[in-house]
Design an enzyme around this catalytic site. Structure first.
Site, PDB file in Angstrom:
ATOM      1  N   ARG A 122       0.730  -1.213   0.038  1.00  0.00           N
ATOM      2  CA  ARG A 122       0.044   0.054  -0.013  1.00  0.00           C
ATOM      3  C   ARG A 122       0.886   1.230  -0.018  1.00  0.00           C
ATOM      4  O   ARG A 122       0.410   2.467   0.585  1.00  0.00           O
ATOM      5  CB  ARG A 122      -1.021   0.043   1.177  1.00  0.00           C
ATOM      6  N   LYS A 144       4.266  11.513 -11.036  1.00  0.00           N
ATOM      7  CA  LYS A 144       3.418  10.782 -11.756  1.00  0.00           C
ATOM      8  C   LYS A 144       3.818   9.637 -12.160  1.00  0.00           C
ATOM      9  O   LYS A 144       5.278   9.321 -12.627  1.00  0.00           O
ATOM     10  CB  LYS A 144       3.174  11.317 -12.965  1.00  0.00           C
ATOM     11  N   GLU A 186      11.476  17.959 -24.608  1.00  0.00           N
ATOM     12  CA  GLU A 186      10.833  18.433 -23.550  1.00  0.00           C
ATOM     13  C   GLU A 186      11.428  19.610 -22.825  1.00  0.00           C
ATOM     14  O   GLU A 186      10.738  20.436 -22.207  1.00  0.00           O
ATOM     15  CB  GLU A 186      10.608  17.246 -22.310  1.00  0.00           C
ATOM     16  N   LYS A 228       9.752  23.120 -13.509  1.00  0.00           N
ATOM     17  CA  LYS A 228       9.018  21.867 -13.286  1.00  0.00           C
ATOM     18  C   LYS A 228       8.645  21.834 -11.479  1.00  0.00           C
ATOM     19  O   LYS A 228       7.723  21.470 -11.334  1.00  0.00           O
ATOM     20  CB  LYS A 228       9.713  20.677 -13.536  1.00  0.00           C
ATOM     21  N   GLU A 238      -2.590  18.310 -10.645  1.00  0.00           N
ATOM     22  CA  GLU A 238      -2.995  18.577 -12.097  1.00  0.00           C
ATOM     23  C   GLU A 238      -4.356  18.988 -12.292  1.00  0.00           C
ATOM     24  O   GLU A 238      -5.125  18.726 -13.043  1.00  0.00           O
ATOM     25  CB  GLU A 238      -2.591  17.521 -13.037  1.00  0.00           C
ATOM     26  N   ARG A 242      -0.675  22.490 -13.415  1.00  0.00           N
ATOM     27  CA  ARG A 242       0.166  21.610 -13.821  1.00  0.00           C
ATOM     28  C   ARG A 242      -0.085  20.931 -15.424  1.00  0.00           C
ATOM     29  O   ARG A 242       0.645  20.384 -16.012  1.00  0.00           O
ATOM     30  CB  ARG A 242       0.226  20.204 -12.896  1.00  0.00           C
ATOM     31  N   ASN A 246       1.474  19.424 -20.064  1.00  0.00           N
ATOM     32  CA  ASN A 246       1.301  18.481 -21.161  1.00  0.00           C
ATOM     33  C   ASN A 246       1.258  19.235 -22.469  1.00  0.00           C
ATOM     34  O   ASN A 246       0.373  18.360 -23.410  1.00  0.00           O
ATOM     35  CB  ASN A 246      -0.523  17.988 -20.557  1.00  0.00           C
ATOM     36  N   HIS A 249       1.175  17.169 -25.504  1.00  0.00           N
ATOM     37  CA  HIS A 249       1.045  15.566 -25.061  1.00  0.00           C
ATOM     38  C   HIS A 249      -0.122  14.962 -25.537  1.00  0.00           C
ATOM     39  O   HIS A 249      -0.205  13.730 -25.800  1.00  0.00           O
ATOM     40  CB  HIS A 249       1.125  15.362 -23.444  1.00  0.00           C
ATOM     41  N   HIS A 253       0.572  11.696 -27.437  1.00  0.00           N
ATOM     42  CA  HIS A 253       0.165  10.407 -26.958  1.00  0.00           C
ATOM     43  C   HIS A 253      -0.721   9.529 -27.975  1.00  0.00           C
ATOM     44  O   HIS A 253      -0.469   8.337 -28.079  1.00  0.00           O
ATOM     45  CB  HIS A 253      -0.726  10.692 -25.451  1.00  0.00           C
ATOM     46  N   HIS A 267       8.783   8.726 -27.072  1.00  0.00           N
ATOM     47  CA  HIS A 267       7.922   9.631 -26.331  1.00  0.00           C
ATOM     48  C   HIS A 267       8.388  11.181 -26.583  1.00  0.00           C
ATOM     49  O   HIS A 267       7.463  12.022 -27.067  1.00  0.00           O
ATOM     50  CB  HIS A 267       7.753   9.250 -24.719  1.00  0.00           C
TER      51      HIS A 267
HETATM   52  P1  NAD Z   1      13.469   5.174 -21.699  1.00  0.00           P
HETATM   53  O1  NAD Z   1      13.252   5.195 -20.055  1.00  0.00           O
HETATM   54  O2  NAD Z   1      13.067   4.238 -22.499  1.00  0.00           O
HETATM   55  O3  NAD Z   1      15.141   5.454 -21.924  1.00  0.00           O
HETATM   56  C1  NAD Z   1      15.358   5.391 -23.240  1.00  0.00           C
HETATM   57  C2  NAD Z   1      16.510   4.574 -23.692  1.00  0.00           C
HETATM   58  O4  NAD Z   1      17.723   5.038 -23.030  1.00  0.00           O
HETATM   59  C3  NAD Z   1      16.166   2.977 -23.198  1.00  0.00           C
HETATM   60  O5  NAD Z   1      16.655   2.324 -23.989  1.00  0.00           O
HETATM   61  C4  NAD Z   1      17.362   3.156 -21.862  1.00  0.00           C
HETATM   62  O6  NAD Z   1      17.693   1.731 -21.665  1.00  0.00           O
HETATM   63  C5  NAD Z   1      18.258   3.863 -22.621  1.00  0.00           C
HETATM   64  N1  NAD Z   1      19.153   4.593 -21.426  1.00  0.00           N
HETATM   65  C6  NAD Z   1      18.867   5.292 -20.436  1.00  0.00           C
HETATM   66  N2  NAD Z   1      19.572   5.944 -19.665  1.00  0.00           N
HETATM   67  C7  NAD Z   1      20.729   5.839 -20.455  1.00  0.00           C
HETATM   68  C8  NAD Z   1      22.018   6.074 -20.269  1.00  0.00           C
HETATM   69  N3  NAD Z   1      22.387   7.045 -19.546  1.00  0.00           N
HETATM   70  N4  NAD Z   1      23.036   5.662 -21.226  1.00  0.00           N
HETATM   71  C9  NAD Z   1      22.571   4.759 -22.386  1.00  0.00           C
HETATM   72  N5  NAD Z   1      21.600   4.448 -22.346  1.00  0.00           N
HETATM   73  C10 NAD Z   1      20.466   4.973 -21.493  1.00  0.00           C
HETATM   74  O7  NAD Z   1      12.757   6.433 -22.033  1.00  0.00           O
HETATM   75  P2  NAD Z   1      12.831   8.106 -21.654  1.00  0.00           P
HETATM   76  O8  NAD Z   1      12.438   8.899 -22.846  1.00  0.00           O
HETATM   77  O9  NAD Z   1      13.483   8.206 -20.482  1.00  0.00           O
HETATM   78  O10 NAD Z   1      11.327   8.167 -20.900  1.00  0.00           O
HETATM   79  C11 NAD Z   1      10.073   7.862 -21.517  1.00  0.00           C
HETATM   80  C12 NAD Z   1       9.129   7.453 -20.807  1.00  0.00           C
HETATM   81  O11 NAD Z   1       8.880   8.548 -19.782  1.00  0.00           O
HETATM   82  C13 NAD Z   1       7.745   7.357 -21.326  1.00  0.00           C
HETATM   83  O12 NAD Z   1       7.091   6.281 -20.875  1.00  0.00           O
HETATM   84  C14 NAD Z   1       6.788   8.474 -20.672  1.00  0.00           C
HETATM   85  O13 NAD Z   1       5.403   8.256 -20.791  1.00  0.00           O
HETATM   86  C15 NAD Z   1       7.496   8.886 -19.507  1.00  0.00           C
HETATM   87  N6  NAD Z   1       7.343  10.030 -19.053  1.00  0.00           N
HETATM   88  C16 NAD Z   1       6.737  10.088 -17.668  1.00  0.00           C
HETATM   89  C17 NAD Z   1       6.533  11.399 -17.325  1.00  0.00           C
HETATM   90  C18 NAD Z   1       5.998  11.472 -15.866  1.00  0.00           C
HETATM   91  O14 NAD Z   1       5.853  12.811 -15.321  1.00  0.00           O
HETATM   92  N7  NAD Z   1       5.880  10.483 -14.925  1.00  0.00           N
HETATM   93  C19 NAD Z   1       7.008  12.732 -17.861  1.00  0.00           C
HETATM   94  C20 NAD Z   1       7.321  12.426 -19.364  1.00  0.00           C
HETATM   95  C21 NAD Z   1       7.545  11.078 -19.518  1.00  0.00           C
HETATM   96  N1  GLY Z   2       4.844  15.424 -17.523  1.00  0.00           N
HETATM   97  C1  GLY Z   2       3.764  16.280 -17.094  1.00  0.00           C
HETATM   98  C2  GLY Z   2       3.930  16.289 -15.676  1.00  0.00           C
HETATM   99  O1  GLY Z   2       4.666  15.909 -14.930  1.00  0.00           O
HETATM  100  O2  GLY Z   2       2.792  16.898 -15.182  1.00  0.00           O
END
Ligand code: NAD
Ligand code: GLY
Length: 378
Positions: A122, A144, A186, A228, A238, A242, A246, A249, A253, A267
């Site tokens: 939990r 998030k 971003e 941020k 949000e 906040r 987006n 997005h 998305h 992404h």
């Molecule tokens: P990811 O986590 O898939 O990383 C991208 C690639 O880079 C992967 O292949 C990973 O293995 C590799 N990698 C990571 N760090 C590395 C490093 N230092 N050196 C070499 N390779 C490395 O993708 P991302 O772009 O980091 O994240 C995308 C995700 O984030 C999506 O799922 C998206 O929905 C999410 N997201 C969430 C929020 C939130 O607020 N929670 C905001 C924006 C995006």
């Molecule tokens: N990536 C959008 C948020 O964190 O609200």
């Protein structure tokens, strides 16, 4: 020199450290914020050989016992199957409520680990150690957490704040250029939504930032995170401000869902396209001028990001299908699609007033534009 920002959320508040080389000191930085000196590190198989040993060495030095779970890389890991296996693997290790998780990786690892932390027993603590530009400037901060389902992106998740974020900019040295670029989208977003001066700075320094480490990259991460952390502190759930984070997005998305959450469109690449679509739509509706929309596109495309739907395979740009994805977005309220549109560089607004028929017509036009020479292969 590292910098510390605070996400001012009272009891749920936490520090965000930004700087080069933080991973070597991670154990010492984590130790004061955890309840049990026993952690489970979650990472992926790309990041593990590059950065896991540095982290575990620092945990050893801080006398924090640790176990590691290494997941496959990529967006496809953010699904129910991997989530369920991750939770069971963590439970098999025998955790207690005081056991923290440590997410070492990009947004995929951060979102998945965060969601596991939100639900296991939990709710347990977790630390974010983002290693992509995208995760450092965006996903690791703000709480998030989520997984994707066939119905759409991030549709199952929870708000659950980490107890600490360590954004070690040196880890970006090993990041593939395409991933760096996706994160850059971003970064540009922050300029468009909140800070015209930062946007102008990116226009002058974007190439330097993308060429490698150094002061420009650190400045971009820091300024993005200042924005941020302020926005999240003002509106954690949000319900108002906040939403501006987006920007790009809703369109992005839909494109990600249609391309199957895979390597056809990352992404950040989808967000870049989404920002261009939002900019064009705003111009069409008279909220700003077409040359301002073109200005944002110039900055994105100068970096090497696609700015037109025509760069995508024809099968993924059907207007009606994209609109159907947008209708399933989390931001739909009372059946109305919520969009973030720009008024000028540095200022955006939230609207639910764009009629679906207008959107359909707009998407039809945007998807029909002729394919440029740099089109993404199907
Ligand atoms: P990811 O986590 O898939 O990383 C991208 C690639 O880079 C992967 O292949 C990973 O293995 C590799 N990698 C990571 N760090 C590395 C490093 N230092 N050196 C070499 N390779 C490395 O993708 P991302 O772009 O980091 O994240 C995308 C995700 O984030 C999506 O799922 C998206 O929905 C999410 N997201 C969430 C929020 C939130 O607020 N929670 C905001 C924006 C995006
Ligand atoms: N990536 C959008 C948020 O964190 O609200």
């Amino acid at each position: 020199m590292s910098k510390i920002l605070r996400v001012a959320l009272g009891r749920r508040g936490y520090d965000v450290h930004i700087g080069s080389g933080l991973l070597t000191r991670a154990g010492a930085l984590i130790e004061p914020v955890i309840r049990l000196k026993r952690a489970v590190v979650v990472t992926d198989s790309n990041v593990a050989p590059l950065h896991l040993a540095t982290l575990t060495k620092s945990l050893d030095a801080a006398k924090i016992a640790h176990r590691e779970i290494v997941l496959p890389p990529g967006e496809q890991t953010k699904d129910f199957a991997h989530f369920s296996k991750l939770c069971e693997d963590i439970l098999t290790l025998g955790i207690e409520r005081g056991t923290p998780l440590i997410a070492l990786g990009g947004g995929v690892i951060g979102d998945l680990t965060g969601f596991a932390a939100a639900t296991l027993l939990r709710g347990i603590d977790y630390v974010q150690i983002p290693t992509t530009l995208l995760a450092q400037v965006d996903s690791a901060v703000g709480g998030k957490t989520a997984i994707d389902t066939p119905q759409g992106k991030n549709l199952v998740g929870a708000f659950h704040q980490p107890v600490l974020v360590l954004a070690d900019t040196a880890t970006l040295d090993t990041l593939p250029q395409r991933e760096l670029l996706a994160g850059y989208a971003e970064v540009v977003k922050y300029g468009v939504i909140r800070d015209a001066e930062f946007f102008a700075w990116l226009e002058r320094n974007g190439a330097k930032l993308l060429a490698g480490g150094g002061a420009a990259r650190d400045h971009a991460v820091r300024r993005s995170l200042e924005i941020k952390t302020e926005v999240v502190a003002a509106d954690e759930r949000e319900s108002a401000e906040r939403q501006i984070l987006n920007y790009g997005h809703s369109f992005g998305h839909a494109l990600e869902a249609e391309t199957g959450f895979g390597s056809t469109l990352l992404h950040g690449e989808a967000v870049a396209l989404g920002m261009c679509l939002a900019g064009d739509l705003a111009a069409r509706l008279g909220h700003w001028k077409q040359d301002e929309a073109a200005h944002v596109k110039r900055v994105l495309s100068a970096a090497g990001l696609h700015t037109s739907l025509a760069a995508l395979p024809e099968r993924v740009r059907d207007a009606a299908t994209l609109l159907a994805h947008m209708r399933r977005d989390k931001k739909v309220k009372g059946g109305k699609i919520t969009l973030i549109l720009p008024r000028r560089i540095g200022e955006v607004f939230v609207t639910a007033d764009v009629a679906p028929a207008t959107l359909l017509d707009f998407l039809g036009n945007a998807a029909g534009s002729s394919a440029p020479a740099d089109a993404v292969s199907p």
